[in-house]
Structures are given as C-alpha cells and as structure tokens.
Design an enzyme around this catalytic site. Structure first.
Site, PDB file in Angstrom:
ATOM      1  CE1 TYR A   1      31.178  43.224  -0.953  1.00  0.00           C
ATOM      2  CE2 TYR A   1      30.067  41.661   0.490  1.00  0.00           C
ATOM      3  CZ  TYR A   1      30.516  42.948   0.227  1.00  0.00           C
ATOM      4  OH  TYR A   1      30.309  43.943   1.158  1.00  0.00           O
TER       5      TYR A   1
ATOM      6  CB  SER B   1      31.662  41.966   4.244  1.00  0.00           C
ATOM      7  OG  SER B   1      30.675  41.002   4.027  1.00  0.00           O
TER       8      SER B   1
HETATM    9  N1  LIG Z   1      25.651  48.122   2.680  1.00  0.00           N
HETATM   10  C1  LIG Z   1      25.933  47.059   3.447  1.00  0.00           C
HETATM   11  O1  LIG Z   1      25.067  46.421   4.055  1.00  0.00           O
HETATM   12  C2  LIG Z   1      27.366  46.646   3.592  1.00  0.00           C
HETATM   13  C3  LIG Z   1      27.658  45.546   4.382  1.00  0.00           C
HETATM   14  C4  LIG Z   1      28.991  45.145   4.516  1.00  0.00           C
HETATM   15  C5  LIG Z   1      29.992  45.852   3.889  1.00  0.00           C
HETATM   16  N2  LIG Z   1      29.667  46.925   3.098  1.00  0.00           N
HETATM   17  C6  LIG Z   1      30.788  47.607   2.456  1.00  0.00           C
HETATM   18  O2  LIG Z   1      30.763  48.981   2.790  1.00  0.00           O
HETATM   19  C7  LIG Z   1      31.390  49.719   1.744  1.00  0.00           C
HETATM   20  C8  LIG Z   1      30.460  50.837   1.301  1.00  0.00           C
HETATM   21  O3  LIG Z   1      29.253  50.257   0.823  1.00  0.00           O
HETATM   22  P1  LIG Z   1      27.908  51.089   0.580  1.00  0.00           P
HETATM   23  O4  LIG Z   1      26.780  50.242   1.045  1.00  0.00           O
HETATM   24  O5  LIG Z   1      28.060  52.461   1.100  1.00  0.00           O
HETATM   25  O6  LIG Z   1      27.861  51.057  -1.005  1.00  0.00           O
HETATM   26  P2  LIG Z   1      27.793  52.267  -2.065  1.00  0.00           P
HETATM   27  O7  LIG Z   1      27.627  51.611  -3.393  1.00  0.00           O
HETATM   28  O8  LIG Z   1      26.804  53.285  -1.649  1.00  0.00           O
HETATM   29  O9  LIG Z   1      29.251  52.888  -1.963  1.00  0.00           O
HETATM   30  C9  LIG Z   1      30.357  52.351  -2.610  1.00  0.00           C
HETATM   31  C10 LIG Z   1      31.182  53.481  -3.163  1.00  0.00           C
HETATM   32  O10 LIG Z   1      32.328  52.960  -3.808  1.00  0.00           O
HETATM   33  C11 LIG Z   1      32.520  53.692  -5.003  1.00  0.00           C
HETATM   34  N3  LIG Z   1      33.301  52.952  -5.984  1.00  0.00           N
HETATM   35  C12 LIG Z   1      32.966  51.849  -6.677  1.00  0.00           C
HETATM   36  N4  LIG Z   1      33.951  51.506  -7.518  1.00  0.00           N
HETATM   37  C13 LIG Z   1      34.942  52.419  -7.341  1.00  0.00           C
HETATM   38  C14 LIG Z   1      36.211  52.617  -7.911  1.00  0.00           C
HETATM   39  N5  LIG Z   1      36.699  51.797  -8.862  1.00  0.00           N
HETATM   40  N6  LIG Z   1      36.961  53.662  -7.499  1.00  0.00           N
HETATM   41  C15 LIG Z   1      36.505  54.498  -6.554  1.00  0.00           C
HETATM   42  N7  LIG Z   1      35.307  54.385  -5.974  1.00  0.00           N
HETATM   43  C16 LIG Z   1      34.529  53.346  -6.376  1.00  0.00           C
HETATM   44  C17 LIG Z   1      31.113  53.964  -5.502  1.00  0.00           C
HETATM   45  O11 LIG Z   1      31.088  55.023  -6.443  1.00  0.00           O
HETATM   46  C18 LIG Z   1      30.419  54.321  -4.197  1.00  0.00           C
HETATM   47  O12 LIG Z   1      30.611  55.685  -3.908  1.00  0.00           O
HETATM   48  C19 LIG Z   1      31.709  48.704   0.637  1.00  0.00           C
HETATM   49  O13 LIG Z   1      33.042  48.262   0.790  1.00  0.00           O
HETATM   50  C20 LIG Z   1      30.770  47.565   0.935  1.00  0.00           C
HETATM   51  O14 LIG Z   1      31.238  46.349   0.441  1.00  0.00           O
HETATM   52  C21 LIG Z   1      28.381  47.343   2.924  1.00  0.00           C
END
Ligand SMILES: NC(=O)c1ccc[n+]([C@@H]2O[C@H](COP(=O)([O-])OP(=O)(O)OC[C@H]3O[C@@H](n4cnc5c(N)ncnc54)[C@H](O)[C@@H]3O)[C@@H](O)[C@H]2O)c1
Length: 280
Positions: free
Chosen positions: A176, A163
């Site tokens: 985070y 991130s």
């Molecule tokens: N959305 C953004 O702008 C952004 C930016 C930087 C990084 N990220 C990272 O990208 C990744 C995906 O994010 P996203 O936006 O798709 O979020 P999201 O919430 O849609 O997806 C996260 C997934 O992780 C799963 N999860 C949570 N806890 C879990 C556990 N204990 N075991 C198994 N699965 C689990 C959730 O069920 C979900 O399917 C994450 O690591 C997030 O930190 C997102």
C-alpha cells in the site's frame, strides 16, 4: 450537507471513483452540494445508490454507475454512459483504493521468522500485486480514459488520493505504501503532461482517519485502541485522528478554479502534521 465553504460548480460534471466508499461518498455529496452533477462510481451501481439517494434528497443531481477501476472496458463503458447522460466531464476524483487486508505484514515479522507466523517472506505476492493494481493502476486507468475527454472542458481537473505512506513507508503495509508513493509520483507526472491542455492534477494525502477500511488495524474487537493506534496519535502533532469531514475543505480548494487555478502537481497533506514530524 454542511460545507466548510461554498464554491460554485454549477453546470459541471464530476466523476468520483470509489464514490460508494466512505471518503468517495462524502466527496460526492460535497461536490453535489456545490452544484456539480455527480457520477458516483462503484464496482456495482447498487453500491453507489445510497449516496445518490442522499444527494437527490438534498436537492442535488447524481447518478450511480458501475465501474471497476482495474478493467479498461469497464472504465470506458462507464465514461461513455456518463457522456451520453450529461455530455461532458469536468472533474475526476480518483477515490477508489485502499489497503488489501491479506497483504498486511505483521509488525514483529523478524521475531517470527523461525516460526509458522505469516511474515514478509511467506506473504502471497499476488496480494501485494492486487494492492498495487487497485491503487496505482486504478488511478492511472481512469485518468487515461476520463482525462482524454476532459481536455478543453471548463475547470478540467483531477484529484487523486495519496496517503501518509507515500512520504515514507508505513510499517505493516509495504504494498500500500509503495502504491501510494507511486500515486503521488504519477500526480506530478500527469500535472506536467496535462499542463498545457488545461487539466490540473493534484492529490490529497490524508493522515489517519477512523474508517471501516482501517478499523481492524487501529482498534481491538472490544473497541480499545491497538498499540498502532497509540503510535499514530503520538506521531500526530495535533494529537488526534482526523474527522473525514476535515478533508472536504482541501478537496473544494483543489477543484475550485478560483481557489487553485494556478495549482497543479501538489500532494496536499491533511494530517494534523503527521508527515512533517520525525518524533523529536
Ligand atoms: N481512511 C483513511 O484513513 C485513508 C487514509 C489515507 C488514504 N485513504 C484513501 O482514501 C481512499 C478512500 O478510502 P476510504 O477510507 O473511503 O475506503 P472505502 O473502502 O470506504 O472506499 C474505497 C472504495 O473503493 C472501491 N473500490 C475498491 N476496489 C475497486 C475497484 N476495483 N473498482 C472500483 N472501485 C473499487 C470500494 O468499493 C469503495 O467504494 C482510498 O484510496 C484510500 O486508500 C484513506
């Protein structure tokens, strides 16, 4: 699904943790569209079924598995089920993760220090611990459990999700930011450790994308942007949020042996320039 470019992953098995989420689901569809058999992991298999149905409707092959990335036995059971179904694993994408809402610290914590507002000082540290566990431990554990059976496989490689908070801490989300800094650090460690065994390990560092996970931080209930959202756009040289689909090309580059066969240990920003802009 429309891809920015095609790579050939036919005959390979890809595992995507958090495959039921926004980014993990999109990555699962993209890998399947390149010919990989995709294991879509979610805390319960039902969560990933919609993604699997989309892939199957597009002519791809996928299966939903239940996997809690914070529990060793759950990850091991999932690995064994995938091996039984498809015989091996080539690619691991660690996309499970995210910020924990109850671990957010308000922006003006010092102004509120004498009042009863939540501040860093009265934030329940268990919430911060959960954030570290989900993002860091939830990346290390699948790397350990799946990585062991990836040694010697064709095109073995792992992609983690870091991130912008890894390059420097973002306000309001210290847990985070720290967890993602550790994910970047672990990516470099694992790349070194696995190098001679043939497993490449890289990470993507997404900038700011509008997804349900961060929506409340960036938009008011009436849909207008919060002051934080304005700061983000002003701090992004390209002057906008990214579209989640703009992450796909970077993923395909990193998992492609022809595209990045000599690339390991990189944390690739996909951020419209956010990480390199100091504001002046
Ligand atoms: N959305 C953004 O702008 C952004 C930016 C930087 C990084 N990220 C990272 O990208 C990744 C995906 O994010 P996203 O936006 O798709 O979020 P999201 O919430 O849609 O997806 C996260 C997934 O992780 C799963 N999860 C949570 N806890 C879990 C556990 N204990 N075991 C198994 N699965 C689990 C959730 O069920 C979900 O399917 C994450 O690591 C997030 O930190 C997102």
């Amino acid at each position: 699904m429309e891809l920015p470019f095609q790579i050939d992953l036919s005959g390979q098995v890809a595992v995507v943790t958090g495959g039921s989420g926004v980014i993990g689901g999109m990555f699962s569809r993209a890998l399947a569209a390149c010919g990989a058999k995709v294991a879509v992991l979610g805390r319960s298999a039902e969560h990933g079924q919609k993604v699997v149905d989309d892939i199957t409707a597009d002519g791809g092959e996928a299966c939903a598995f239940s996997c809690n990335v914070m529990e060793t036995e759950s990850v091991k059971a999932c690995r064994d089920a995938i091996l039984e179904k498809w015989g091996g694993i080539n690619i691991l994408v660690n996309a499970a993760g995210g910020a924990v809402k109850s671990a957010e610290v308000p922006e003006d914590q010092l102004a509120d220090i004498q009042g009863d507002a939540r501040t860093f000082f009265n934030t329940d540290m268990e919430n911060i611990r959960r954030e570290l566990d989900l993002n860091l431990y939830g990346t290390m554990l699948p790397t350990q459990v799946f990585g062991e059976v990836m040694i010697g496989r064709e095109n073995a490689n792992i992609v983690n999700i870091s991130s912008m908070g890894a390059f420097g801490p973002l306000t309001r989300i210290p847990g985070y930011s720290g967890a993602k800094a550790a994910v970047s650090n672990f990516t470099e460690w694992a790349a070194t450790y696995f190098a001679k065994s043939g497993i490449r390990v890289n990470a993507l560092a997404p900038g700011f994308f509008q997804t349900p996970q961060n929506h409340a931080l960036h938009f008011n209930e009436d849909g207008t942007p919060t002051p934080r959202s304005k700061k983000i756009v002003d701090s992004t040289p390209m002057g906008r949020y990214g579209e989640p689909e703009e992450l796909i090309g970077a993923l395909l580059f990193l998992v492609s042996p022809k595209g990045s066969g000599f690339v390991t240990g990189v944390v690739l920003p996909v951020d419209g320039g956010f990480h390199c802009f100091l504001g002046v």
